[in-house]
Design a protein around this motif. Structure first.
Motif, mmCIF file in Angstrom:
data_model
loop_
_atom_site.group_PDB
_atom_site.id
_atom_site.type_symbol
_atom_site.label_atom_id
_atom_site.label_comp_id
_atom_site.label_asym_id
_atom_site.label_seq_id
_atom_site.Cartn_x
_atom_site.Cartn_y
_atom_site.Cartn_z
ATOM 1 N N LEU A 1 36.736 24.951 21.358
ATOM 2 C CA LEU A 1 35.811 26.055 21.602
ATOM 3 C C LEU A 1 36.286 27.312 20.884
ATOM 4 O O LEU A 1 35.511 27.984 20.199
ATOM 5 C CB LEU A 1 35.681 26.319 23.106
ATOM 6 C CG LEU A 1 34.850 27.534 23.512
ATOM 7 C CD1 LEU A 1 33.398 27.361 23.109
ATOM 8 C CD2 LEU A 1 34.974 27.772 25.006
ATOM 9 N N HIS A 2 37.556 27.620 21.016
ATOM 10 C CA HIS A 2 38.122 28.794 20.343
ATOM 11 C C HIS A 2 38.019 28.666 18.826
ATOM 12 O O HIS A 2 37.666 29.626 18.140
ATOM 13 C CB HIS A 2 39.587 29.006 20.745
ATOM 14 C CG HIS A 2 39.771 29.472 22.147
ATOM 15 N ND1 HIS A 2 39.614 30.775 22.527
ATOM 16 C CD2 HIS A 2 40.095 28.780 23.272
ATOM 17 C CE1 HIS A 2 39.831 30.888 23.823
ATOM 18 N NE2 HIS A 2 40.122 29.695 24.303
ATOM 19 N N ALA A 3 38.329 27.496 18.307
ATOM 20 C CA ALA A 3 38.311 27.295 16.857
ATOM 21 C C ALA A 3 36.900 27.440 16.299
ATOM 22 O O ALA A 3 36.696 28.128 15.284
ATOM 23 C CB ALA A 3 38.883 25.925 16.509
ATOM 24 N N LEU A 4 35.924 26.811 16.947
ATOM 25 C CA LEU A 4 34.548 26.927 16.473
ATOM 26 C C LEU A 4 34.072 28.375 16.560
ATOM 27 O O LEU A 4 33.493 28.912 15.608
ATOM 28 C CB LEU A 4 33.614 26.024 17.283
ATOM 29 C CG LEU A 4 32.124 26.177 16.940
ATOM 30 C CD1 LEU A 4 31.862 25.744 15.499
ATOM 31 C CD2 LEU A 4 31.272 25.389 17.915
ATOM 32 N N THR A 5 34.322 29.005 17.681
ATOM 33 C CA THR A 5 33.887 30.386 17.881
ATOM 34 C C THR A 5 34.528 31.310 16.854
ATOM 35 O O THR A 5 33.826 32.097 16.200
ATOM 36 C CB THR A 5 34.221 30.835 19.319
ATOM 37 O OG1 THR A 5 33.542 29.971 20.236
ATOM 38 C CG2 THR A 5 33.782 32.266 19.557
ATOM 39 N N ASP B 1 32.598 23.580 30.978
ATOM 40 C CA ASP B 1 31.745 22.408 31.112
ATOM 41 C C ASP B 1 30.705 22.412 29.989
ATOM 42 O O ASP B 1 30.671 23.300 29.138
ATOM 43 C CB ASP B 1 31.095 22.362 32.504
ATOM 44 C CG ASP B 1 30.210 23.560 32.799
ATOM 45 O OD1 ASP B 1 29.868 24.322 31.868
ATOM 46 O OD2 ASP B 1 29.854 23.745 33.970
ATOM 47 N N ARG B 2 29.861 21.410 29.978
ATOM 48 C CA ARG B 2 28.860 21.247 28.931
ATOM 49 C C ARG B 2 27.908 22.451 28.860
ATOM 50 O O ARG B 2 27.576 22.903 27.768
ATOM 51 C CB ARG B 2 28.082 19.952 29.171
ATOM 52 C CG ARG B 2 27.147 19.589 28.054
ATOM 53 C CD ARG B 2 26.494 18.268 28.348
ATOM 54 N NE ARG B 2 27.516 17.255 28.475
ATOM 55 C CZ ARG B 2 27.557 16.150 27.774
ATOM 56 N NH1 ARG B 2 26.630 15.899 26.901
ATOM 57 N NH2 ARG B 2 28.522 15.275 27.944
ATOM 58 N N ALA B 3 27.482 22.959 29.995
ATOM 59 C CA ALA B 3 26.569 24.105 29.994
ATOM 60 C C ALA B 3 27.221 25.321 29.332
ATOM 61 O O ALA B 3 26.585 26.019 28.536
ATOM 62 C CB ALA B 3 26.139 24.441 31.423
ATOM 63 N N ALA B 4 28.476 25.565 29.638
ATOM 64 C CA ALA B 4 29.181 26.700 29.028
ATOM 65 C C ALA B 4 29.294 26.511 27.516
ATOM 66 O O ALA B 4 29.160 27.472 26.749
ATOM 67 C CB ALA B 4 30.568 26.856 29.648
ATOM 68 N N ASN C 1 27.670 28.939 24.674
ATOM 69 C CA ASN C 1 28.475 29.485 23.586
ATOM 70 C C ASN C 1 27.822 29.191 22.231
ATOM 71 O O ASN C 1 27.790 30.045 21.349
ATOM 72 C CB ASN C 1 29.897 28.929 23.628
ATOM 73 C CG ASN C 1 30.840 29.721 22.757
ATOM 74 O OD1 ASN C 1 31.128 30.880 23.027
ATOM 75 N ND2 ASN C 1 31.306 29.107 21.687
ATOM 76 N N VAL C 2 27.279 27.994 22.069
ATOM 77 C CA VAL C 2 26.587 27.641 20.829
ATOM 78 C C VAL C 2 25.362 28.532 20.626
ATOM 79 O O VAL C 2 25.087 28.974 19.500
ATOM 80 C CB VAL C 2 26.202 26.137 20.814
ATOM 81 C CG1 VAL C 2 25.234 25.821 19.683
ATOM 82 C CG2 VAL C 2 27.457 25.289 20.697
ATOM 83 N N GLY D 1 23.114 39.938 22.619
ATOM 84 C CA GLY D 1 23.691 40.473 23.860
ATOM 85 C C GLY D 1 23.311 39.645 25.074
ATOM 86 O O GLY D 1 24.143 39.352 25.933
ATOM 87 N N LEU D 2 22.035 39.234 25.135
ATOM 88 C CA LEU D 2 21.592 38.414 26.265
ATOM 89 C C LEU D 2 22.246 37.034 26.235
ATOM 90 O O LEU D 2 22.613 36.496 27.287
ATOM 91 C CB LEU D 2 20.067 38.294 26.270
ATOM 92 C CG LEU D 2 19.320 39.567 26.637
ATOM 93 C CD1 LEU D 2 17.818 39.382 26.419
ATOM 94 C CD2 LEU D 2 19.604 39.986 28.071
ATOM 95 N N ALA D 3 22.401 36.477 25.035
ATOM 96 C CA ALA D 3 23.070 35.171 24.933
ATOM 97 C C ALA D 3 24.522 35.293 25.384
ATOM 98 O O ALA D 3 25.023 34.450 26.132
ATOM 99 C CB ALA D 3 22.992 34.645 23.494
ATOM 100 N N GLN D 4 25.198 36.346 24.925
ATOM 101 C CA GLN D 4 26.587 36.519 25.335
ATOM 102 C C GLN D 4 26.675 36.830 26.831
ATOM 103 O O GLN D 4 27.535 36.308 27.529
ATOM 104 C CB GLN D 4 27.280 37.609 24.520
ATOM 105 C CG GLN D 4 28.786 37.632 24.779
ATOM 106 C CD GLN D 4 29.553 38.449 23.777
ATOM 107 O OE1 GLN D 4 29.099 39.493 23.346
ATOM 108 N NE2 GLN D 4 30.728 37.969 23.391
#
Length: 173
Positions: free
Chosen positions: A4-8, A73-76, A80-81, A118-121
């Motif tokens: 997750l960190h690497a992709l982000t 989890d998958r939702a998180a 993030n995507v 902003g809303l996504a984050q």
């Protein structure tokens, strides 16, 4: 978590790097032509600086918030995507602002984009951390009257975030 960190981090780094593609070295045969060409680049330089600061600010916030997580989890991951989708789109809306700096539609598009980001984050953060932001709506509304006021809101929010960040001593793992 490392994935997750690497992709982000990778998406942020690429988006920040792509911003520079709108900056072009002017073709000039004299100093006066060079200066005129550089002045003509001012809107693109402005867009680059603004969006680089926006991306940097979001990256810092994301890094701090992700540092608190041991697992997701998958939702998180999907949230993030979604956030990364809007991050990767920022070079496009920045190019629009650079090409049409005096047009309300460009400032509004940029503001709508920042609002979606902003809303996504916020949604991601609320889901995993129960925190959040807001404010780009004001910039959008003001841009109907004056694009400069819309830009002013973007900068005020960034400066406010930076000021708050100076006081925040959260350690990032």
């Amino acid at each position: 978590m490392n994935r997750l960190h690497a992709l982000t981090d990778g998406v942020y780094a690429i988006a920040m790097t792509l911003l520079v593609l709108e900056l072009h070295v002017p073709d000039a045969r004299s100093s006066s032509e060079l200066v005129a060409g550089l002045v003509a680049q001012a809107p693109s330089l402005f867009g680059f600086a603004l969006s680089f600061a926006v991306l940097g600010t979001y990256w810092v916030g994301n890094a701090v918030n992700l540092s608190h997580l041991a697992r997701v989890d998958r939702a998180a991951l999907f949230l993030n995507v979604l956030q990364l989708f809007f991050i990767s789109l920022l070079p496009f809306t920045t190019a629009v602002v650079g090409r049409y700096p005096d047009e309300a539609a460009a400032v509004i598009l940029y503001g709508v984009h920042l609002e979606a980001l902003g809303l996504a984050q916020y949604t991601h953060w609320v889901y995993v951390l129960r925190h959040g932001p807001a404010a780009w709506v004001l910039a959008i509304a003001l841009a109907f009257f004056s694009p400069l006021l819309g830009y002013a809101v973007y900068f005020v929010v960034l400066v406010g975030y930076l000021a708050a960040s100076v006081r925040d001593r959260t350690a990032i793992r």
